[in-house]
Scaffold this active site. Structure first.
Site, PDB file in Angstrom:
ATOM      1  CB  SER A  57      -0.943   0.013   1.203  1.00 11.10           C
ATOM      2  OG  SER A  57      -2.052  -0.839   0.980  1.00 11.10           O
ATOM      3  CE  LYS A  60      -4.509   1.876  -0.953  1.00 12.35           C
ATOM      4  NZ  LYS A  60      -3.970   0.645  -0.349  1.00 12.35           N
ATOM      5  CB  SER A 122      -4.316   1.967   3.742  1.00  4.12           C
ATOM      6  OG  SER A 122      -3.510   1.465   2.706  1.00  4.12           O
ATOM      7  CE  LYS A 224      -1.434   4.323   2.271  1.00  2.00           C
ATOM      8  NZ  LYS A 224      -1.485   3.191   3.245  1.00  2.00           N
TER       9      LYS A 224
END
Length: 383
Positions: A57, A60, A122, A224
Site C-alpha cells: 500500500s 498509494k 489505506s 504511509k
C-alpha cells in the site's frame, strides 16, 4: 562508449573513524531501508535501497501524487464526487478482506474524502474510485502514474494499479518511495496535513491512522504504511524534528510492532545522532564532468542548493568523497539536469550520497570540436 568515471577528492582530513563508527552502530531489521534529508536529497543511511520490491500500500503515495497533480491543474476539484463502481466495491470493499473505506456500492463520494481515506485508512476501494473517476479505469490511471514517475525521476518503479495490491509487474525501490514522499512534501505543502490526521470515520466506522508513529509524540507527521503476506510490513515516514525534515523508508519486516519500532529507531537516530555541516555553498562548483562533442569539453557540477554533510555530534573529522557519473556526456547538456552523484566514504564505507546537477548548458559543438574530442577519446580514453 559510456563509462563509469570517478573523480576523487578529499573534503576533510581523515583523522578519526568517528563517522564510520556512528554509521556502523546503526542497523535495522528491515530488509530494505533508506534515510533521506528532504531538502537536499542527501542519503544518510541505506540498506538494499535500490532493490526492486513489492511496495504494497505504500504505492498509494504515487496514487495520491497523481490526484494532487490533477487537483492543482484544475481538472479535478476536492469537491467533485466520484461514483463507487462494482469493481471498486468488490476489489477494494469490505468483502475483499483488505484495507477499505467501507464505501457503499453505487454511492458518490467527494474527492477530498477519498484522498483522506487513501492516506489515513489505506482504503483500496477509495484508491480505485479515484483512479476510475480521474482516468476511467485502473489501467489508464496506472499509465498516468508511470508518466509522473518519469517526471519525478523514479528509476526503478512500475505501476499497474492504484492500490498496491500484489502484481508481479508492480514494483518500487526504497529510494523511489523516498523520492515520491519528497515530491509530495515539496510540491503540495497545502495538502500535507492529511497524512497526520489521527483517524477517519466513514459509513459509521471509525478507523485510526494506520501509521502508528503519528500518535507516538516523536514528531512523525506522515506518510504511509503497507503490508502483504509476501512482502511483509513497511512504512514511509517523515519528521521535522532535529531542525530538518527527514524521510525514512523501511520494508520487509515481520509484524506491525516491528514496523513501528524499527521506524521509530531509524527516524530518531537520524534526527538526534547527527549535526549538519555545510560542505559547499549553493552554486559552488564541486567538480566537472566531461562532455563529448560539446561547445565546452566539460560542465561544472553543483548541488541542489547547499550541499551539507551529516556528521556525528561532537565530531567534524573524517571523510573522503568521489563524484561518479556515466560519461562522457553527450550534448546538449541542460543546465539543472541531474547528471552525477557525490558519494561520501569513511574507511571505504559508503555513508552518504547527494545528487549533482549541471551548472550550465552545453550545446552541441562544431565539427572541429567533435574531431578534437574524438582524438582525445582515442588517445586518452577520457581518463
Amino acid at each position: 562508449m559510456k563509462r563509469l568515471l570517478w573523480l576523487a577528492f578529499a573534503i576533510l582530513t581523515l583523522t578519526t573513524p568517528a563517522f564510520a563508527q556512528a554509521a556502523a552502530a546503526f542497523d535495522t531489521k528491515a530488509k530494505y531501508a533508506i534515510l533521506m534529508d528532504e531538502q537536499s536529497g542527501t542519503i544518510i543511511f541505506q540498506k538494499d535501497a535500490d532493490t526492486a520490491m513489492e511496495p504494497a500500500s505504500m504505492a498509494k503515495l504515487m496514487t495520491i501524487a497523481v490526484v494532487f497533480n490533477e487537483v492543482r491543474s484544475g481538472r479535478v476539484k476536492l469537491t467533485d464526487e466520484f461514483f463507487v463502481s462494482e469493481n471498486a466495491w468488490r476489489t477494494g470493499g469490505a468483502s475483499s478482506g483488505g484495507s477499505t473505506m467501507f464505501a457503499e456500492l453505487n454511492s458518490k463520494i467527494k474527492v477530498e474524502d477519498l484522498i483522506r481515506s487513501v492516506v489515513i485508512q489505506s482504503g483500496n476501494d477509495a484508491a480505485i474510485v479515484l483512479a476510475e473517476g480521474i482516468a476511467g479505469s485502473e489501467l489508464s490511471f496506472a499509465a498516468m502514474e508511470n508518466e509522473l514517475a518519469g517526471t519525478i525521476g523514479l528509476e526503478d518503479s512500475h505501476f499497474v494499479n492504484p492500490t498496491g495490491l500484489p502484481d508481479p509487474d508492480q514494483y518500487m525501490t526504497a529510494r523511489d518511495l523516498a523520492e515520491v514522499a519528497r515530491y509530495l512534501i515539496r510540491e503540495f505543502p497545502e495538502y500535507y496535513h492529511y497524512f497526520s490526521e489521527p483517524e477517519m470515520e466513514w459509513n459509521g466506522i471509525k478507523q485510526p491512522n494506520r501509521n502508528a508513529l503519528v500518535e507516538l509524540g516523536i514528531g512523525v507527521d506522515g506518510l504511509k504504511t503497507g503490508h502483504t503476506e509476501a512482502a511483509g510490513y513497511g512504512s514511509v515516514i517523515s519528521t521535522a524534528e532535529g531542525g530538518r525534515r527527514l524521510i525514512a523508508v523501511l520494508h520487509g519486516m515481520k509484524s506491525m510492532a516491528e514496523r513501528t519500532e524499527e521506524g521509530r529507531k531509524l527516524i530518531t537516530w537520524g534526527a538526534r545522532a547527527f549535526e549538519r555541516v555545510s560542505a559547499f555553498p549553493e552554486g559552488h562548483i564541486i567538480g566537472y564532468a566531461n562532455v563529448y562533442g560539446g561547445t565546452s569539453g566539460s560542465v561544472g557540477l553543483v548541488g541542489e542548493g547547499e550541499v551539507a554533510l551529516y556528521l556525528p555530534r561532537g565530531s567534524r573529522k573524517c571523510l573522503q568523497a568521489s563524484i561518479v557519473y556515466t560519461g562522457p556526456l553527450m550534448p546538449p547538456v541542460e543546465q539543472g539536469a541531474k547528471i552525477a552523484e557525490l558519494r561520501v566514504f569513511c574507511d571505504d564505507k559508503l555513508v552518504q550520497t547527494a545528487p549533482l546537477f549541471a551548472a550550465d548548458t552545453v550545446e552541441e559543438g562544431d565539427i572541429v570540436r567533435k574531431a578534437s574530442d574524438a582524438l582525445k577519446q582515442l588517445a586518452l580514453g577520457w581518463l
